[in-house]
Motif scaffolding. Structure first.
Motif, PDB file in Angstrom:
ATOM      1  N   ALA A 113       0.817  -1.219   0.000  1.00  0.00           N
ATOM      2  CA  ALA A 113       0.000   0.000   0.000  1.00  0.00           C
ATOM      3  C   ALA A 113       0.847   1.263   0.000  1.00  0.00           C
ATOM      4  CB  ALA A 113      -0.938   0.006   1.202  1.00  0.00           C
ATOM      5  N   LEU A 114       2.163   1.126   0.240  1.00  0.00           N
ATOM      6  CA  LEU A 114       3.076   2.274   0.251  1.00  0.00           C
ATOM      7  C   LEU A 114       4.190   2.045  -0.756  1.00  0.00           C
ATOM      8  CD1 LEU A 114       3.471   2.810   4.105  1.00  0.00           C
ATOM      9  CD2 LEU A 114       1.963   4.053   2.543  1.00  0.00           C
ATOM     10  N   GLN A 115       4.396   3.001  -1.636  1.00  0.00           N
ATOM     11  CA  GLN A 115       5.478   2.937  -2.616  1.00  0.00           C
ATOM     12  C   GLN A 115       6.539   3.962  -2.248  1.00  0.00           C
ATOM     13  OE1 GLN A 115       5.606   0.645  -5.193  1.00  0.00           O
ATOM     14  NE2 GLN A 115       3.847  -0.162  -4.090  1.00  0.00           N
ATOM     15  N   PRO A 116       7.825   3.572  -2.151  1.00  0.00           N
ATOM     16  CA  PRO A 116       8.860   4.545  -1.808  1.00  0.00           C
ATOM     17  C   PRO A 116       8.822   5.754  -2.749  1.00  0.00           C
ATOM     18  CG  PRO A 116       9.742   2.315  -1.786  1.00  0.00           C
ATOM     19  CD  PRO A 116       8.361   2.222  -2.366  1.00  0.00           C
ATOM     20  N   ALA A 117       9.024   6.938  -2.170  1.00  0.00           N
ATOM     21  CA  ALA A 117       8.979   8.179  -2.944  1.00  0.00           C
ATOM     22  C   ALA A 117      10.121   9.090  -2.514  1.00  0.00           C
ATOM     23  CB  ALA A 117       7.639   8.888  -2.734  1.00  0.00           C
ATOM     24  N   GLU A 118      10.482   9.994  -3.385  1.00  0.00           N
ATOM     25  CA  GLU A 118      11.478  11.010  -3.069  1.00  0.00           C
ATOM     26  C   GLU A 118      10.761  12.193  -2.421  1.00  0.00           C
ATOM     27  OE1 GLU A 118      14.805  10.857  -3.442  1.00  0.00           O
ATOM     28  OE2 GLU A 118      14.542   8.786  -4.116  1.00  0.00           O
ATOM     29  N   TRP A 119      11.420  12.832  -1.476  1.00  0.00           N
ATOM     30  CA  TRP A 119      10.854  13.999  -0.805  1.00  0.00           C
ATOM     31  C   TRP A 119      10.410  15.058  -1.818  1.00  0.00           C
ATOM     32  CZ3 TRP A 119       8.962  15.536   3.671  1.00  0.00           C
ATOM     33  CH2 TRP A 119       8.834  16.902   3.912  1.00  0.00           C
ATOM     34  N   GLN A 120      11.190  15.245  -2.877  1.00  0.00           N
ATOM     35  CA  GLN A 120      10.905  16.268  -3.877  1.00  0.00           C
ATOM     36  C   GLN A 120       9.617  15.989  -4.644  1.00  0.00           C
ATOM     37  OE1 GLN A 120      13.726  14.568  -3.557  1.00  0.00           O
ATOM     38  NE2 GLN A 120      15.284  16.069  -2.978  1.00  0.00           N
ATOM     39  N   SER A 121       9.131  14.752  -4.650  1.00  0.00           N
ATOM     40  CA  SER A 121       7.913  14.418  -5.382  1.00  0.00           C
ATOM     41  C   SER A 121       6.643  14.780  -4.608  1.00  0.00           C
ATOM     42  CB  SER A 121       7.901  12.931  -5.741  1.00  0.00           C
ATOM     43  OG  SER A 121       7.749  12.137  -4.574  1.00  0.00           O
ATOM     44  N   ILE A 122       6.795  15.137  -3.334  1.00  0.00           N
ATOM     45  CA  ILE A 122       5.636  15.525  -2.529  1.00  0.00           C
ATOM     46  C   ILE A 122       5.268  16.966  -2.870  1.00  0.00           C
ATOM     47  CG2 ILE A 122       4.761  15.855  -0.182  1.00  0.00           C
ATOM     48  CD1 ILE A 122       6.778  13.713   0.720  1.00  0.00           C
ATOM     49  N   PRO A 123       3.995  17.239  -3.202  1.00  0.00           N
ATOM     50  CA  PRO A 123       3.589  18.611  -3.538  1.00  0.00           C
ATOM     51  C   PRO A 123       3.944  19.597  -2.420  1.00  0.00           C
ATOM     52  CG  PRO A 123       1.817  17.076  -4.007  1.00  0.00           C
ATOM     53  CD  PRO A 123       2.873  16.308  -3.277  1.00  0.00           C
ATOM     54  N   ARG A 124       4.373  20.786  -2.813  1.00  0.00           N
ATOM     55  CA  ARG A 124       4.781  21.803  -1.827  1.00  0.00           C
ATOM     56  C   ARG A 124       3.690  22.087  -0.791  1.00  0.00           C
ATOM     57  NH1 ARG A 124       9.593  24.169  -2.530  1.00  0.00           N
ATOM     58  NH2 ARG A 124      10.501  24.184  -4.604  1.00  0.00           N
ATOM     59  N   ALA A 125       2.435  22.075  -1.236  1.00  0.00           N
ATOM     60  CA  ALA A 125       1.332  22.347  -0.307  1.00  0.00           C
ATOM     61  C   ALA A 125       1.305  21.335   0.842  1.00  0.00           C
ATOM     62  CB  ALA A 125       0.006  22.336  -1.055  1.00  0.00           C
ATOM     63  N   LEU A 126       1.727  20.104   0.583  1.00  0.00           N
ATOM     64  CA  LEU A 126       1.743  19.078   1.629  1.00  0.00           C
ATOM     65  C   LEU A 126       3.036  19.092   2.437  1.00  0.00           C
ATOM     66  CD1 LEU A 126       0.104  16.067  -0.233  1.00  0.00           C
ATOM     67  CD2 LEU A 126      -0.928  17.552   1.489  1.00  0.00           C
ATOM     68  N   GLN A 127       4.057  19.791   1.952  1.00  0.00           N
ATOM     69  CA  GLN A 127       5.327  19.865   2.672  1.00  0.00           C
ATOM     70  C   GLN A 127       5.307  20.941   3.757  1.00  0.00           C
ATOM     71  OE1 GLN A 127       8.731  20.298   0.125  1.00  0.00           O
ATOM     72  NE2 GLN A 127       8.157  18.586  -1.172  1.00  0.00           N
ATOM     73  N   GLN A 128       4.282  21.777   3.771  1.00  0.00           N
ATOM     74  CA  GLN A 128       4.221  22.865   4.750  1.00  0.00           C
ATOM     75  C   GLN A 128       4.271  22.315   6.161  1.00  0.00           C
ATOM     76  OE1 GLN A 128       0.751  25.163   3.884  1.00  0.00           O
ATOM     77  NE2 GLN A 128       1.578  25.959   1.983  1.00  0.00           N
ATOM     78  N   GLY A 129       5.129  22.893   6.968  1.00  0.00           N
ATOM     79  CA  GLY A 129       5.248  22.481   8.353  1.00  0.00           C
ATOM     80  C   GLY A 129       6.121  21.265   8.562  1.00  0.00           C
ATOM     81  N   LEU A 130       6.661  20.705   7.491  1.00  0.00           N
ATOM     82  CA  LEU A 130       7.550  19.547   7.604  1.00  0.00           C
ATOM     83  C   LEU A 130       8.955  19.939   7.177  1.00  0.00           C
ATOM     84  CD1 LEU A 130       5.303  16.833   5.914  1.00  0.00           C
ATOM     85  CD2 LEU A 130       5.552  17.296   8.343  1.00  0.00           C
ATOM     86  N   GLN A 131       9.942  19.332   7.785  1.00  0.00           N
ATOM     87  CA  GLN A 131      11.328  19.597   7.423  1.00  0.00           C
ATOM     88  C   GLN A 131      11.882  18.410   6.664  1.00  0.00           C
ATOM     89  OE1 GLN A 131      13.313  20.369  11.109  1.00  0.00           O
ATOM     90  NE2 GLN A 131      12.488  22.432  11.290  1.00  0.00           N
ATOM     91  N   ALA A 132      12.378  18.667   5.448  1.00  0.00           N
ATOM     92  CA  ALA A 132      12.906  17.586   4.612  1.00  0.00           C
ATOM     93  C   ALA A 132      14.063  16.868   5.293  1.00  0.00           C
ATOM     94  CB  ALA A 132      13.345  18.136   3.261  1.00  0.00           C
ATOM     95  N   THR A 133      14.861  17.609   6.043  1.00  0.00           N
ATOM     96  CA  THR A 133      16.031  16.996   6.666  1.00  0.00           C
ATOM     97  C   THR A 133      15.655  16.003   7.753  1.00  0.00           C
ATOM     98  OG1 THR A 133      16.173  18.854   8.194  1.00  0.00           O
ATOM     99  CG2 THR A 133      17.525  18.967   6.200  1.00  0.00           C
ATOM    100  N   SER A 134      14.447  16.118   8.298  1.00  0.00           N
ATOM    101  CA  SER A 134      14.076  15.218   9.390  1.00  0.00           C
ATOM    102  C   SER A 134      13.218  14.036   8.927  1.00  0.00           C
ATOM    103  CB  SER A 134      13.341  15.997  10.489  1.00  0.00           C
ATOM    104  OG  SER A 134      12.138  16.516   9.987  1.00  0.00           O
ATOM    105  N   ALA A 135      12.907  13.951   7.637  1.00  0.00           N
ATOM    106  CA  ALA A 135      12.107  12.829   7.139  1.00  0.00           C
ATOM    107  C   ALA A 135      13.003  11.610   6.946  1.00  0.00           C
ATOM    108  CB  ALA A 135      11.422  13.200   5.828  1.00  0.00           C
TER     109      ALA A 135
END
Length: 142
Positions: free
Chosen positions: A89-111
């Protein structure tokens, strides 16, 4: 549990509404939404110090036609998290593929991990290894 979105008015846990250990939540919107809607859900899985494994479970929206999205796993700096094999049910993804609107409040370095959600009902087993804080040596003053 925290819900974020343009139209989110409020959210609360529904009393006496748990299924298989999962709490049902009610999210009220300012107005009815037709079409795509971005909803960001953040939650923590508390784990006692001696626990070596835990499971992250999917968030399922009821009364929607289609649920798509992303799952990121973030941990405390002293907690090493590993995944043997994610569920189908989960496919590995790159952080950059996540839409910016969903990245709000998250830090890429801590994922630690990022996944594309194929099916909202999933169980992601995580292995945990805790590392104690480094002890600092005292230096004598001169």
């Amino acid at each position: 549990m925290n819900f974020k979105g343009e139209q989110v008015a409020s959210f609360s846990a529904v009393e006496n509404a748990t299924t298989n250990g999962l709490q049902q939540w009610e999210v009220k919107l300012h107005r009815r939404v037709i079409g795509a809607y971005l909803l960001q859900v953040n939650y923590q899985v508390p784990t006692p110090g001696q626990v070596r494994e835990t499971i992250v479970r999917g968030v399922e929206a009821s009364d929607v036609n289609l649920q798509r999205g992303f799952v990121t796993v973030q941990s405390d700096p002293r907690l090493q998290v590993s995944v043997d094999s994610p569920p189908a049910a989960l496919q590995p993804a790159e952080w950059q593929s996540i839409p910016r609107a969903l990245q709000q409040g998250l830090q890429a370095t801590s994922a630690n991990f990022a996944y594309r959600l194929v099916e909202p009902s999933f169980q992601l087993p995580l292995r945990l290894e805790r590392h104690e804080a480094a002890k600092l040596a005292r230096c004598p003053r001169q």
